[in-house]
Design a protein around this motif. Sequence first.
Motif, PDB file in Angstrom:
ATOM      1  N   ALA A   1      33.617  28.058  66.049  1.00  9.85           N
ATOM      2  CA  ALA A   1      33.575  29.502  65.845  1.00  9.85           C
ATOM      3  C   ALA A   1      32.926  29.808  64.503  1.00  9.85           C
ATOM      4  CB  ALA A   1      34.981  30.079  65.887  1.00  9.85           C
ATOM      5  N   LYS A   2      32.174  30.890  64.481  1.00  5.78           N
ATOM      6  CA  LYS A   2      31.525  31.291  63.237  1.00  5.78           C
ATOM      7  C   LYS A   2      32.525  32.008  62.346  1.00  5.78           C
ATOM      8  CE  LYS A   2      26.790  31.703  64.749  1.00  5.78           C
ATOM      9  NZ  LYS A   2      25.625  32.563  64.792  1.00  5.78           N
ATOM     10  N   ARG A   3      32.456  31.727  61.067  1.00  4.66           N
ATOM     11  CA  ARG A   3      33.312  32.393  60.096  1.00  4.66           C
ATOM     12  C   ARG A   3      32.695  33.714  59.673  1.00  4.66           C
ATOM     13  NH1 ARG A   3      35.401  28.314  55.473  1.00  4.66           N
ATOM     14  NH2 ARG A   3      36.886  27.168  56.723  1.00  4.66           N
ATOM     15  N   GLU A   4      33.558  34.667  59.442  1.00  5.30           N
ATOM     16  CA  GLU A   4      33.062  35.934  58.910  1.00  5.30           C
ATOM     17  C   GLU A   4      32.893  35.797  57.408  1.00  5.30           C
ATOM     18  OE1 GLU A   4      35.271  39.371  59.953  1.00  5.30           O
ATOM     19  OE2 GLU A   4      35.718  38.601  61.941  1.00  5.30           O
ATOM     20  N   LYS A   5      31.849  36.403  56.890  1.00  8.89           N
ATOM     21  CA  LYS A   5      31.625  36.356  55.455  1.00  8.89           C
ATOM     22  C   LYS A   5      32.576  37.323  54.761  1.00  8.89           C
ATOM     23  CE  LYS A   5      26.857  34.908  55.352  1.00  8.89           C
ATOM     24  NZ  LYS A   5      25.519  35.180  54.815  1.00  8.89           N
ATOM     25  N   THR A   6      33.143  36.855  53.672  1.00  5.96           N
ATOM     26  CA  THR A   6      34.012  37.729  52.894  1.00  5.96           C
ATOM     27  C   THR A   6      33.188  38.434  51.831  1.00  5.96           C
ATOM     28  OG1 THR A   6      34.536  35.926  51.375  1.00  5.96           O
ATOM     29  CG2 THR A   6      36.028  36.257  53.236  1.00  5.96           C
ATOM     30  N   GLY A   7      33.654  39.576  51.433  1.00  3.17           N
ATOM     31  CA  GLY A   7      32.947  40.360  50.423  1.00  3.17           C
ATOM     32  C   GLY A   7      33.024  39.699  49.058  1.00  3.17           C
ATOM     33  N   ARG A   8      32.016  39.932  48.254  1.00  4.07           N
ATOM     34  CA  ARG A   8      31.992  39.367  46.907  1.00  4.07           C
ATOM     35  C   ARG A   8      32.820  40.226  45.966  1.00  4.07           C
ATOM     36  NH1 ARG A   8      27.477  35.977  45.084  1.00  4.07           N
ATOM     37  NH2 ARG A   8      26.646  35.021  46.942  1.00  4.07           N
ATOM     38  N   ILE A   9      33.354  39.586  44.963  1.00  8.49           N
ATOM     39  CA  ILE A   9      34.111  40.297  43.952  1.00  8.49           C
ATOM     40  C   ILE A   9      33.150  40.754  42.866  1.00  8.49           C
ATOM     41  CG2 ILE A   9      35.922  40.086  42.222  1.00  8.49           C
ATOM     42  CD1 ILE A   9      37.157  37.928  43.968  1.00  8.49           C
ATOM     43  N   ASP A  10      33.233  42.029  42.527  1.00 12.14           N
ATOM     44  CA  ASP A  10      32.348  42.590  41.514  1.00 12.14           C
ATOM     45  C   ASP A  10      32.870  42.219  40.129  1.00 12.14           C
ATOM     46  OD1 ASP A  10      30.386  44.057  40.236  1.00 12.14           O
ATOM     47  OD2 ASP A  10      31.543  45.910  40.319  1.00 12.14           O
ATOM     48  N   VAL A  11      32.094  41.441  39.376  1.00 10.53           N
ATOM     49  CA  VAL A  11      32.512  41.039  38.036  1.00 10.53           C
ATOM     50  C   VAL A  11      31.813  41.854  36.951  1.00 10.53           C
ATOM     51  CG1 VAL A  11      33.130  38.711  38.697  1.00 10.53           C
ATOM     52  CG2 VAL A  11      30.806  39.174  37.974  1.00 10.53           C
ATOM     53  N   GLU A  12      30.802  42.591  37.307  1.00  8.99           N
ATOM     54  CA  GLU A  12      30.045  43.352  36.324  1.00  8.99           C
ATOM     55  C   GLU A  12      30.778  44.622  35.904  1.00  8.99           C
ATOM     56  OE1 GLU A  12      27.257  42.365  34.843  1.00  8.99           O
ATOM     57  OE2 GLU A  12      27.403  40.519  35.979  1.00  8.99           O
ATOM     58  N   GLY A  13      31.339  45.339  36.846  1.00  9.61           N
ATOM     59  CA  GLY A  13      31.943  46.633  36.554  1.00  9.61           C
ATOM     60  C   GLY A  13      33.455  46.560  36.449  1.00  9.61           C
ATOM     61  N   SER A  14      33.983  45.488  35.934  1.00  7.89           N
ATOM     62  CA  SER A  14      35.425  45.338  35.839  1.00  7.89           C
ATOM     63  C   SER A  14      36.000  46.316  34.832  1.00  7.89           C
ATOM     64  CB  SER A  14      35.765  43.908  35.429  1.00  7.89           C
ATOM     65  OG  SER A  14      37.139  43.771  35.277  1.00  7.89           O
ATOM     66  N   SER A  15      37.142  46.906  35.170  1.00 10.38           N
ATOM     67  CA  SER A  15      37.771  47.871  34.267  1.00 10.38           C
ATOM     68  C   SER A  15      39.071  47.314  33.695  1.00 10.38           C
ATOM     69  CB  SER A  15      38.043  49.167  35.033  1.00 10.38           C
ATOM     70  OG  SER A  15      38.941  48.898  36.092  1.00 10.38           O
ATOM     71  N   SER A  16      39.161  46.027  33.599  1.00  9.32           N
ATOM     72  CA  SER A  16      40.359  45.386  33.075  1.00  9.32           C
ATOM     73  C   SER A  16      40.499  45.668  31.580  1.00  9.32           C
ATOM     74  CB  SER A  16      40.280  43.876  33.301  1.00  9.32           C
ATOM     75  OG  SER A  16      41.308  43.220  32.620  1.00  9.32           O
ATOM     76  N   PRO A  17      41.717  46.016  31.116  1.00  6.86           N
ATOM     77  CA  PRO A  17      41.886  46.274  29.677  1.00  6.86           C
ATOM     78  C   PRO A  17      41.750  45.002  28.843  1.00  6.86           C
ATOM     79  CG  PRO A  17      43.989  46.385  30.807  1.00  6.86           C
ATOM     80  CD  PRO A  17      42.930  46.248  31.861  1.00  6.86           C
ATOM     81  N   LEU A  18      41.840  43.849  29.472  1.00  2.00           N
ATOM     82  CA  LEU A  18      41.710  42.603  28.736  1.00  2.00           C
ATOM     83  C   LEU A  18      40.260  42.132  28.645  1.00  2.00           C
ATOM     84  CD1 LEU A  18      44.739  40.672  30.204  1.00  2.00           C
ATOM     85  CD2 LEU A  18      44.606  41.907  28.065  1.00  2.00           C
ATOM     86  N   GLU A  19      39.376  42.879  29.246  1.00  6.00           N
ATOM     87  CA  GLU A  19      37.974  42.479  29.261  1.00  6.00           C
ATOM     88  C   GLU A  19      37.356  42.641  27.884  1.00  6.00           C
ATOM     89  OE1 GLU A  19      33.987  44.469  30.792  1.00  6.00           O
ATOM     90  OE2 GLU A  19      35.404  44.030  32.382  1.00  6.00           O
ATOM     91  N   VAL A  20      36.888  41.560  27.329  1.00  4.55           N
ATOM     92  CA  VAL A  20      36.178  41.576  26.049  1.00  4.55           C
ATOM     93  C   VAL A  20      34.980  40.660  26.225  1.00  4.55           C
ATOM     94  CG1 VAL A  20      36.321  41.023  23.600  1.00  4.55           C
ATOM     95  CG2 VAL A  20      38.307  41.918  24.775  1.00  4.55           C
ATOM     96  N   SER A  21      33.829  41.134  25.831  1.00  4.88           N
ATOM     97  CA  SER A  21      32.631  40.327  26.008  1.00  4.88           C
ATOM     98  C   SER A  21      32.557  39.238  24.946  1.00  4.88           C
ATOM     99  CB  SER A  21      31.382  41.206  25.944  1.00  4.88           C
ATOM    100  OG  SER A  21      31.206  41.682  24.632  1.00  4.88           O
ATOM    101  N   LEU A  22      31.753  38.236  25.196  1.00  2.00           N
ATOM    102  CA  LEU A  22      31.579  37.141  24.247  1.00  2.00           C
ATOM    103  C   LEU A  22      30.965  37.653  22.947  1.00  2.00           C
ATOM    104  CD1 LEU A  22      31.766  34.150  23.642  1.00  2.00           C
ATOM    105  CD2 LEU A  22      29.536  33.856  24.692  1.00  2.00           C
TER     106      LEU A  22
END
Length: 132
Positions: free
Chosen positions: A2-23
């Motif tokens: 049986a063919k597997r259904e593709k799962t959606g990708r997780i968006d890492v660019e527009g994350s709104s996490s308060p812990l997000e700090v860039s390098l």
Amino acid sequence: MAKREKTGRIDVEGSSSPLEVSLGALLGKEEAPERTGKELKNDDPGPRQKKGTLPGRVILSRETKGRGGKTVTAVSFREGVPDDPEGLAKQLRTALGCGGALEDGRIILQGDQVERASAWLAAKAVKTTKGN
């Protein structure tokens, strides 16, 4: 097959996490994003929960019966089971550097740990009685 259904990708660019700090912000090459009052208010975890109290008296015994000849140390509670027996078992296993589990309201530690457990519990102001 049986063919597997593709799962959606997780968006890492527009994350709104308060812990997000860039390098760049960590290295000081760019400014960290400003945080709002609502985000600052959520950072306070509040009062810490009090750990369960330790029992007043325990009985330490050495057992081998029903364990294939392996020696274990059983920690029984004289005045009822403490509030958090799992937490106490975890503290004992960590402090003594041994394995163990909670069985029938008793803490079972792997190996002959009677003397070491007695010393650790005495440091925590718990009276110990050595049985068997």
